[in-house]
Structure formats: structure tokens, C-alpha cells
Scaffold this active site. Structure first.
Site, PDB file in Angstrom:
ATOM      1  N   SER A  66       0.834  -1.392  -0.151  1.00 25.89           N
ATOM      2  CA  SER A  66      -0.015   0.247   0.064  1.00 25.89           C
ATOM      3  C   SER A  66       0.890   1.440  -0.039  1.00 25.89           C
ATOM      4  CB  SER A  66      -1.029  -0.123   1.130  1.00 25.89           C
ATOM      5  OG  SER A  66      -1.893   0.965   1.278  1.00 25.89           O
ATOM      6  N   ASP A 278      -3.488   6.240  -3.077  1.00 23.07           N
ATOM      7  CA  ASP A 278      -2.345   5.563  -2.407  1.00 23.07           C
ATOM      8  C   ASP A 278      -1.691   4.561  -3.399  1.00 23.07           C
ATOM      9  OD1 ASP A 278      -3.766   3.327  -1.957  1.00 23.07           O
ATOM     10  OD2 ASP A 278      -3.242   3.020   0.010  1.00 23.07           O
ATOM     11  N   ASP A 282      -6.308   1.795  -2.868  1.00 25.44           N
ATOM     12  CA  ASP A 282      -7.469   1.741  -2.205  1.00 25.44           C
ATOM     13  C   ASP A 282      -7.809   2.936  -1.410  1.00 25.44           C
ATOM     14  OD1 ASP A 282      -5.740   1.209  -0.323  1.00 25.44           O
ATOM     15  OD2 ASP A 282      -6.139  -0.752   0.174  1.00 25.44           O
ATOM     16  N   GLU A 372     -12.288   5.713   6.537  1.00 24.92           N
ATOM     17  CA  GLU A 372     -11.315   6.124   7.533  1.00 24.92           C
ATOM     18  C   GLU A 372     -10.975   7.652   6.973  1.00 24.92           C
ATOM     19  OE1 GLU A 372      -8.823   2.524   9.024  1.00 24.92           O
ATOM     20  OE2 GLU A 372      -8.372   2.942   6.846  1.00 24.92           O
ATOM     21  N   ALA A 373     -10.545   8.552   8.237  1.00 20.99           N
ATOM     22  CA  ALA A 373     -10.215   9.593   7.755  1.00 20.99           C
ATOM     23  C   ALA A 373      -9.348   9.933   6.550  1.00 20.99           C
ATOM     24  CB  ALA A 373      -9.796  10.460   8.815  1.00 20.99           C
ATOM     25  N   ASN A 374      -8.384   8.598   6.542  1.00 17.71           N
ATOM     26  CA  ASN A 374      -7.266   8.872   5.408  1.00 17.71           C
ATOM     27  C   ASN A 374      -7.718   8.342   4.091  1.00 17.71           C
ATOM     28  OD1 ASN A 374      -7.923   6.051   5.010  1.00 17.71           O
ATOM     29  ND2 ASN A 374      -6.245   5.489   6.878  1.00 17.71           N
ATOM     30  N   ARG A 500      -2.373   5.272  20.353  1.00 18.66           N
ATOM     31  CA  ARG A 500      -2.528   3.737  20.101  1.00 18.66           C
ATOM     32  C   ARG A 500      -1.406   3.119  19.243  1.00 18.66           C
ATOM     33  NH1 ARG A 500      -3.620   3.564  14.549  1.00 18.66           N
ATOM     34  NH2 ARG A 500      -4.162   1.268  14.879  1.00 18.66           N
ATOM     35  N   GLY A 503      -0.587  -0.522  14.042  1.00 18.97           N
ATOM     36  CA  GLY A 503      -0.912  -2.019  13.445  1.00 18.97           C
ATOM     37  C   GLY A 503       0.063  -2.334  12.223  1.00 18.97           C
TER      38      GLY A 503
HETATM   39  P1  NG1 Z   1      -2.210   1.763  11.744  1.00 24.69           P
HETATM   40  O1  NG1 Z   1      -0.829   1.662  11.301  1.00 24.69           O
HETATM   41  O2  NG1 Z   1      -2.498   0.774  12.620  1.00 24.69           O
HETATM   42  O3  NG1 Z   1      -2.287   2.994  12.193  1.00 24.69           O
HETATM   43  C1  NG1 Z   1      -2.922   2.464   8.820  1.00 24.69           C
HETATM   44  C2  NG1 Z   1      -3.938   3.247   8.981  1.00 24.69           C
HETATM   45  C3  NG1 Z   1      -5.125   2.745   9.013  1.00 24.69           C
HETATM   46  C4  NG1 Z   1      -5.134   1.495   8.035  1.00 24.69           C
HETATM   47  C5  NG1 Z   1      -4.042   0.610   7.912  1.00 24.69           C
HETATM   48  C6  NG1 Z   1      -3.691  -0.271   6.810  1.00 24.69           C
HETATM   49  C7  NG1 Z   1      -3.858   5.573   9.913  1.00 24.69           C
HETATM   50  C8  NG1 Z   1      -4.009   6.350  11.095  1.00 24.69           C
HETATM   51  N1  NG1 Z   1      -4.058   4.353   9.990  1.00 24.69           N
HETATM   52  O4  NG1 Z   1      -2.838   1.661  10.273  1.00 24.69           O
HETATM   53  O5  NG1 Z   1      -6.282   3.720   8.961  1.00 24.69           O
HETATM   54  O6  NG1 Z   1      -5.536   2.186   6.564  1.00 24.69           O
HETATM   55  O7  NG1 Z   1      -2.681   1.547   7.975  1.00 24.69           O
HETATM   56  O8  NG1 Z   1      -3.354   0.320   5.568  1.00 24.69           O
HETATM   57  O9  NG1 Z   1      -4.305   6.395   8.814  1.00 24.69           O
HETATM   58 ZN    ZN Z   2      -3.754   1.174   0.461  1.00 22.50          ZN
END
Ligand code: NG1
Ligand code: ZN
Length: 546
Positions: A66, A278, A282, A372-374, A500, A503
Site C-alpha cells: 500500500s 495511495d 484503495d 477512514e479519515a485517510n 494507540r 498495526g
Molecule cells: P495503523 O498503522 O494501524 O495506524 C494504518 C492506517 C489505517 C489503515 C492501515 C492499513 C491511519 C491512522 N492508520 O494503520 O487507517 O489504513 O494503515 O493500511 O491512517
Molecule cells: Zn492502500
């Protein structure tokens, strides 16, 4: 059973696991430096084959990282309806990935036993990859894994992540969702887009032009393929098309969202309509600069609001009684949540970060808009809602206004990729909505004003010491962190903040919003310091932004 696994074991030694390397199936699959991933790919080929035998359906495997830097790569599994693989199998993925060569047979037998898999069952796996240099050989390793277990594979080669999700869903619904080919994908989406925009009579030529930042990735290639299908109603100028720039480097949706500035490689004139994809297409965010040269971002929250407004109007015009909801995460701008709840009176749900959580929550409603905000998101229509809309569109006894709304809803459903967030599909939907409503980006932006916000990263020795609750909005551990955040937040107006563990990266993410940018920056910095001090920060202490 062992006989079926012999070939897999033999071939696995050609994809050796670095001894002691432990990786976890995270928010969106495995993701790390591409050099560490060959054995993971082979084993995900094996696991996808087992999953296919279990579900008696086609499974997808996408090789991509991604928005991560070019040198990384990753892999994720796609379940039969085009959704993310079910959580129990994420656990198996981690188990299989981390087994040393001598334990691999036991791991495969364990999964096969627990899931009562008939190993003689036929299997089918679809494989796709993004444009990273490492993706070609890594996706070949996935195919090797599938072949080693005797599964059938179809290699789609270069595709966006959502395109592969779409193919898997089409295949398993015997074509009811569409045809599992690239032509099928373009023709379904573009026909719907042209139908929607046919109704947009008051659109200026200016509104027909869009600048797209392709993040130097797969999205740019696929847009080039699609362009001729929509040309009549949308002219696209593609920037960062991968011909020279580096993937995701100072460009793409993640860069634009986090840095809150335009990408490199694109010249923006005031009023130009722009968006960024991106690296695997996606996610999408929109933006423009005003006459003072000031940058304005229209992120996932603004997109969700636009789509929700449009759908609500159509549902009312059609006279349908359908429950619509918006699903967000803790990163959603507070202004968006307030606008949706207080002004639009729609249900808003907050889930943990990661699209699988949002997708799951959105399934509960007649129409679930999740973003998601992104900029990762889509819209889900329940089967009942789709049937009601279809029936109404075919009803000859209703008046013209209801009929038109029902027909528009039908094409709206068709332009949307309901399997997962899809930058191409979202772009076509947004363009259609703006055209139908005769709306400029400035007018869209004015629906509500974002609260100034800031996202920061903090390095700690073990990010798992932070445990969260309430959809990640509160820290349960380490002791004292939440109290510290609460005290800091009270110093500012309209403020909110949380921390947080990421991930996808080895960092703790800090988010803060407040009524001015200075305050949002100060709060984000102070919370970062609290995380650094209470959660085992490493390296230098976080510095103030100003
Ligand atoms: P993590 O790294 O868990 O914050 C990021 C994005 C998620 C999601 C994942 C998967 C932010 C704050 N976090 O996750 O929304 O898109 O990557 O690609 O944008
Ligand atoms: Zn992506």
C-alpha cells in the site's frame, strides 16, 4: 494426508524462512522490508489453497504494501465475497508464517485438522501484485505455494488491491456481481458513471477536468487503462504516473493527508480539482488551493459526508424508508461527527482502526457508508435495500421524481465497489455526485469546517504496552497515561487526543485536535511526551513542532 503435503514441504525449502524471524498478520496482512518476505509469500500461497479447499470457493492473494515505502512489501488474503480474510485465519497465517521448516508439516496438519479440511477438495486462488520492484518475484512465490498444494491459480498480474477483491467476488457469485475480468470491471463502473453524469446538465467544462496524483503506483497505470471509457464526461490528467518518481515518495494519499500539503510532482493552480491515490489505489483524498494559495484537504470524513448527503436526498426523493449510517474511527475529525449526528441526524458508529472493523459495522445497516479519515472507504447496501431500489426503478406506476431517484440509486450502487475501499470507484462516485449536484470542491468543503488536527509518531521499545478501549479512544495501560492525556486535553478548547499502537508500523500514533492549529500541534506534542515518558520511549524526546 501427509502425501499431499510432501510436495509443499519439498518446495518450501526453496523459499527458506530466516531462522528465528517472527512476523505477524497485522491490520492489513504481513508488511515489512521485501527482503524478509519470500517464505511468507510461499506459505500464503499454501494457506490460500487451504482456505479455498475449506470454503470451496476462490480466494485472493494480493502482493502489496500500500502506502509504505518502495523497499517494503506485503501480502493479504481475500475471502470469497471479496472481504478481508476472517480473523481465525489471520491467526493461522501467523502460525504458518512463523513455523520453522521442520515444524511446517505439523502446522499445516494442525490447520487442516482444526478446520476439518478435505485435502482432496479442488482449490482456486487469484493472485495480484502492485508495481513495486519486488512484487514480481514475490507474487511468483505465492503461485509456487498454490501449485505445491495442487491448487489452480489465476495470475492477474498488475492490479489495484480493490480490483483483485472485485475479481474474487465476481468469481464466487458466478458473475452476479460482474465479470471477473479487467474489461468487466471497467465496463461495469464506467457505464454506471456515464449514466449518472448524463443527468448532470449544469456542469461546466471546468468541472469535467480532474488532476490525479497516482502516487507513482498501480493506480496511475489503471487510470490510463480506464481513461478512454469515461473521456466523454471526465478528462483526467495523471501526475506521478510512475514514469520517473519513486512510489509513495512525497506523494500519494497518505503523504497528502498526514502532511496536509500537496504532493510533489503536481502543479496546482487555484481552483484546480485534484485528488491523490495511495500506492495500491484503495485510498483517495481530494484537495484544492484557494485564491490565496491556501491548501484545502477533503479527506475520508468529507467524502463520507458528501456521499451520505447525496444518498439521503435520493432516498427521500424516492420515498424509500431505508436506514443509513456512517461508520468512522477515532481519527475522524470531530467536526464531521458532529455535523453527521447533529445536522444530518444520521447514525454514526465508531470502530477500531482497520477497514475490516468498519466494513463489519457497516453491514448492520440498510446503507452503511464507511470511511477512514485517510480516505479508505466505500458504501455497503444490504440485499433488501438493493432489492427495494431495483423494484422501485422498475415500477411503472410511480411519479417521475421518484423514478429518477430510484434509477440514480441503481447506477450509484453499480459504480460502487462494495467489496472494499476503491480509489477508482470512489473517484467516479464523487465526480458523479459533484456533477449531479453542480457542486464545486469549495462548496463541498464548506459543508462543515474541519477542526485543526495533528498526527505524530512516537518510538517506544514495545508498543504493545499500550492497551486501548472504547474504539481506541482511551488508553487502559500503561498506568497513568489516560489521566495524563485527560489533563492535557482540558487545557485546550474543543480538544480531543488519543494514542494507540500502530498495526502496520513499529510506532505509537498520537492524534490531537483543537480549535486552532497551534493548539492541536501543542497538544499532539505534549501527548507524545507523555507517551514517551510513560510507555518506554526510545531515542530523543519528541520536540515541539514550533
Ligand atoms: P495503523 O498503522 O494501524 O495506524 C494504518 C492506517 C489505517 C489503515 C492501515 C492499513 C491511519 C491512522 N492508520 O494503520 O487507517 O489504513 O494503515 O493500511 O491512517
Ligand atoms: Zn492502500
Amino acid at each position: 494426508m501427509t502425501a499431499h503435503f510432501e510436495e509443499a514441504l519439498k518446495q518450501s525449502s526453496l523459499h527458506p524462512k530466516p531462522a528465528g524471524l517472527i512476523l505477524e498478520y497485522g491490520t492489513s496482512g504481513f508488511r515489512t522490508n521485501a527482503k524478509q518476505l519470500d517464505h511468507i509469500m510461499f506459505r500464503m500461497g499454501l494457506l490460500a489453497t487451504l482456505r479455498s479447499k475449506k470454503t470451496k470457493a476462490t480466494i485472493g492473494v494480493m502482493v502489496t504494501a500500500s502506502h509504505n515505502p518502495e523497499e517494503d512489501n506485503g501480502v493479504k488474503l481475500i475471502d470469497p465475497m471479496g472481504e478481508m480474510v476472517t480473523p481465525a485465519w489471520e491467526g493461522y497465517a501467523t502460525q504458518l508464517a512463523n513455523a520453522e521448516q521442520e515444524d511446517l508439516l505439523a502446522a499445516m496438519k494442525d490447520i487442516t485438522g482444526k478446520e476439518a479440511i478435505d485435502i482432496t477438495q479442488e482449490a482456486s486462488v487469484f493472485v495480484g501484485k502492485d508495481t513495486r520492484g519486488s512484487s514480481a518475484s514475490l507474487s511468483q512465490s505465492v503461485l509456487d505455494g498454490v501449485n505445491a498444494l495442487g491448487g489452480h491459480s489465476k495470475n492477474y498480474g498488475l492490479v489495484t488491491t480493490p480490483q483483485l477483491h472485485y475479481m474474487v467476488c465476481c468469481q464466487n457469485t458466478q458473475g452476479k456481481y460482474g465479470e471477473a475480468t479487467m474489461d468487466g470491471y471497467y465496463s461495469k463502473l464506467c457505464t454506471a458513471f456515464l449514466h449518472l453524469t448524463k443527468h448532470a446538465s449544469n456542469r461546466t467544462d471546468d468541472q469535467k477536468h480532474l488532476c490525479v496524483d497516482g502516487a507513482n503506483g498501480i493506480g496511475a497505470l489503471k487510470l490510463q487503462e480506464m481513461e478512454s471509457h469515461v473521456k466523454k464526461n471526465l478528462q483526467i490528467s495523471i501526475f506521478n504516473d510512475g514514469s520517473k518518481g519513486k512510489l509513495n515518495f512525497q506523494c500519494g494519499a497518505d503523504f497528502v493527508k498526514v502532511q496536509q500539503k500537496p504532493p510533489a510532482g503536481i502543479e496546482i493552480n487555484p481552483g484546480d480539482r485534484c485528488c491523490s491515490f495511495d500506492g495500491d489505489a484503495d485510498r483517495i483524498v481530494y484537495y484544492y488551493t484557494d485564491s490565496q494559495g491556501c491548501f484545502h484537504l477533503l479527506d475520508g470524513d468529507k467524502i463520507a459526508t458528501l456521499i451520505c448527503t447525496y444518498l439521503k436526498e435520493l432516498i427521500n426523493q424516492a420515498g424509500l424508508d431505508l436506514k443509513i449510517a456512517v461508520v468512522q474511527t477515532a481519527y475522524a475529525n470531530g467536526s464531521s461527527t458532529r455535523y453527521l449526528e447533529d445536522t444530518m441526524k444520521v447514525i454514526v458508529k465508531c470502530t477500531k482502526t482497520g477497514v475490516k472493523h468498519l466494513h463489519h459495522a457497516a453491514l448492520e445497516f440498510d446503507i452503511g457508508v464507511y470511511f477512514e479519515a485517510n480516505g479508505h472507504g466505500t458504501v455497503l447496501f444490504s440485499k433488501a435495500a438493493e432489492e427495494m431500489i431495483q423494484k422501485l426503478a422498475e415500477d411503472s406506476s410511480i411519479n417521475d421524481e421518484r423514478k429518477k431517484a430510484a434509477v440514480l440509486l441503481q447506477s450509484t450502487i453499480t459504480v460502487i465497489n462494495q467489496t472494499v475501499g476503491d480509489a477508482i470507484s470512489d473517484m467516479l462516485l464523487i465526480e458523479a455526485i459533484l456533477a449531479i449536484k453542480g457542486m464545486t470542491l469549495q462548496q463541498w468543503d464548506a459543508i462543515y469546517s474541519d477542526l485543526p488536527n495533528r498526527q505524530l509518531k512516537v518510538k517506544v521499545s514495545d508498543r504493545r504496552v499500550i492497551d486501548t478501549a472504547d474504539a481506541e479512544r482511551r488508553a487502559v495501560s500503561p498506568a497513568g497515561l489516560q489521566e495524563a492525556i485527560d489533563t492535557l486535553v482540558k487545557k485546550y478548547r474543543q480538544a480531543r487526543s488519543f494514542a494507540r499502537p500502530s498495526g502496520t508500523e513499529d510506532v505509537v500514533r498520537v492524534y490531537a485536535e483543537a480549535d486552532t492549529q497551534e493548539d492541536a500541534d501543542a497538544l499532539a506534542h505534549e501527548v507524545s511526551l507523555a507517551v514517551y515518558r510513560l510507555a518506554g520511549g526510545v531515542g530523543d524526546e519528541p520536540k515541539p513542532l514550533h
